[in-house]
Scaffold this motif. Structure first.
Motif, PDB file in Angstrom:
ATOM      1  N   TRP A  87       0.919  -1.141   0.007  1.00  0.00           N
ATOM      2  CA  TRP A  87      -0.107  -0.005  -0.065  1.00  0.00           C
ATOM      3  C   TRP A  87       0.944   1.184  -0.035  1.00  0.00           C
ATOM      4  O   TRP A  87       1.664   1.432   1.055  1.00  0.00           O
ATOM      5  CB  TRP A  87      -0.724  -0.061   1.292  1.00  0.00           C
ATOM      6  CG  TRP A  87      -1.837  -1.298   1.278  1.00  0.00           C
ATOM      7  CD1 TRP A  87      -1.609  -2.359   2.087  1.00  0.00           C
ATOM      8  CD2 TRP A  87      -2.679  -1.686   0.619  1.00  0.00           C
ATOM      9  NE1 TRP A  87      -2.441  -3.213   1.908  1.00  0.00           N
ATOM     10  CE2 TRP A  87      -3.505  -2.761   1.035  1.00  0.00           C
ATOM     11  CE3 TRP A  87      -3.745  -0.826  -0.333  1.00  0.00           C
ATOM     12  CZ2 TRP A  87      -4.584  -3.322   0.590  1.00  0.00           C
ATOM     13  CZ3 TRP A  87      -4.878  -1.264  -0.829  1.00  0.00           C
ATOM     14  CH2 TRP A  87      -5.241  -2.694  -0.323  1.00  0.00           C
TER      15      TRP A  87
ATOM     16  N   GLU B 107      -2.536   5.377   2.709  1.00  0.00           N
ATOM     17  CA  GLU B 107      -3.976   4.618   3.199  1.00  0.00           C
ATOM     18  C   GLU B 107      -4.853   5.556   2.459  1.00  0.00           C
ATOM     19  O   GLU B 107      -6.144   5.684   3.220  1.00  0.00           O
ATOM     20  CB  GLU B 107      -3.864   4.819   4.736  1.00  0.00           C
ATOM     21  CG  GLU B 107      -2.943   3.586   5.223  1.00  0.00           C
ATOM     22  CD  GLU B 107      -3.047   3.409   6.535  1.00  0.00           C
ATOM     23  OE1 GLU B 107      -4.075   4.081   7.127  1.00  0.00           O
ATOM     24  OE2 GLU B 107      -2.592   2.387   7.126  1.00  0.00           O
TER      25      GLU B 107
ATOM     26  N   ASN C 140      -9.859   3.924  -0.198  1.00  0.00           N
ATOM     27  CA  ASN C 140     -10.794   3.118   0.714  1.00  0.00           C
ATOM     28  C   ASN C 140     -11.773   2.528  -0.034  1.00  0.00           C
ATOM     29  O   ASN C 140     -12.893   2.206   0.642  1.00  0.00           O
ATOM     30  CB  ASN C 140     -11.449   4.315   1.881  1.00  0.00           C
ATOM     31  CG  ASN C 140     -10.642   4.797   2.615  1.00  0.00           C
ATOM     32  OD1 ASN C 140      -9.528   4.127   3.025  1.00  0.00           O
ATOM     33  ND2 ASN C 140     -10.671   6.142   2.953  1.00  0.00           N
TER      34      ASN C 140
ATOM     35  N   ARG D 200      -2.501  -3.938   6.536  1.00  0.00           N
ATOM     36  CA  ARG D 200      -3.102  -2.673   6.617  1.00  0.00           C
ATOM     37  C   ARG D 200      -4.074  -2.607   7.696  1.00  0.00           C
ATOM     38  O   ARG D 200      -4.757  -3.676   8.044  1.00  0.00           O
ATOM     39  CB  ARG D 200      -3.860  -2.230   5.091  1.00  0.00           C
ATOM     40  CG  ARG D 200      -4.456  -0.798   5.228  1.00  0.00           C
ATOM     41  CD  ARG D 200      -4.972  -0.471   3.983  1.00  0.00           C
ATOM     42  NE  ARG D 200      -5.373   0.994   3.911  1.00  0.00           N
ATOM     43  CZ  ARG D 200      -6.132   1.601   2.845  1.00  0.00           C
ATOM     44  NH1 ARG D 200      -5.913   1.112   1.789  1.00  0.00           N
ATOM     45  NH2 ARG D 200      -6.491   2.723   3.150  1.00  0.00           N
TER      46      ARG D 200
END
Length: 214
Positions: A87, A90, A93, A114
Motif C-alpha cells: 500500500w 492509506e 478506501n 493494513r
C-alpha cells in the motif's frame, strides 16, 4: 447453519467474470461493465446508488436474495481496488465512496498488512494476510451465525471452490461474449467437487442459475 455463498456474480457466455485490463477508470476490465445490465436497472441497485424507481421483476428478486441473511463478506484484493503490491499510502478506501453497499464487516484478502478501515453505514474493511481459510474463520465469527458472502473476484471464488468451501452460488449468465479475461471454471471439475445446478430462470438480460454442493 452459516453458509459460504456467492450471489449475483455475473459471467459472460464464455465464462468470464471480468474483462482484461482492469484500471481505476475501468474497474471491471474491458467490456466487464456490460455484463451487469441485468442488475443495473433493478430497484435494489438503483436505491443503492441513490436513485429512485427500477424494475421489480425476476432480476430484482435475485438481487434482493443476494443481500438476505448476509453477516459478512470476503473480497479479493482486486475487488477492493486497483492498487497492487504494498500500500503506497492509506488514501484508497475502495471503489464505493464513504458509504459502501456492504453494511457489515468485509474481509479483504491481501499479502500486505493494513489497518482496518471503518466506513459509514456499518461497513468495516479488515485486511487478511493469512489466506482464504483465515479469512473465512474471521468472517464466520463476525457474521454471528449469518451467512458469509464471497463477492469475488474470479480468482478468490476459484480458490474457495477448489477447496469445496462454497455451499451455494447464484450466477447470472449475461448473453454476451468477452473473449478473454478471468474465467471462473477453467480447469475446475465442478461435478467431481460435488456441485449440481438446482435452479435456473431466464430473463431478457440474464440466465440465473443456482449451484449447490451436495
Amino acid at each position: 447453519m452459516s453458509k459460504l455463498r456467492v450471489n449475483a456474480f455475473t459471467l459472460s457466455l464464455d465464462g468470464y467474470g471480468a474483462g482484461p485490463d482492469q484500471t481505476l477508470t475501468n474497474p471491471l476490465g474491458v467490456g466487464g461493465e456490460a455484463l451487469h445490465k441485468w442488475m443495473i436497472g433493478t430497484r435494489t441497485f438503483r436505491k443503492m446508488t441513490g436513485k429512485d424507481g427500477g424494475t421489480t421483476d425476476t432480476d430484482e428478486a435475485f438481487t434482493v436474495r443476494s443481500f438476505e441473511n448476509v453477516g459478512a463478506w470476503i473480497l479479493g484484493r482486486n475487488m477492493f481496488g486497483p492498487i497492487r503490491g504494498n500500500w503506497p499510502d492509506e488514501s484508497w478506501n475502495g471503489w464505493w465512496g464513504d458509504n459502501p453497499p456492504y453494511h457489515v464487516p468485509v474481509f479483504v484478502l491481501t499479502h500486505h498488512k493494513r489497518a482496518p478501515i471503518v466506513m459509514e453505514g456499518g461497513t468495516t474493511f479488515y485486511f487478511v494476510t493469512d489466506g482464504i481459510h483465515a479469512a473465512l474463520k474471521e468472517a464466520k465469527s463476525a457474521a454471528d451465525s449469518k451467512d458469509v458472502r464471497v463477492g469475488g473476484g474470479v480468482a478468490t471464488i476459484r480458490q474457495y471452490l477448489q477447496e469445496k468451501l462454497i455451499d451455494e452460488m447464484h450466477l447470472a449468465i449475461s448473453p454476451m461474449l468477452l473473449g478473454s479475461g478471468e474465467n471462473l471454471f477453467a480447469g475446475i471439475d465442478m461435478l467431481k467437487l460435488g456441485y449440481r445446478c438446482t435452479e435456473q430462470v431466464a430473463t431478457p438480460l440474464a440466465t440465473h442459475v443456482v449451484i449447490k454442493r451436495t
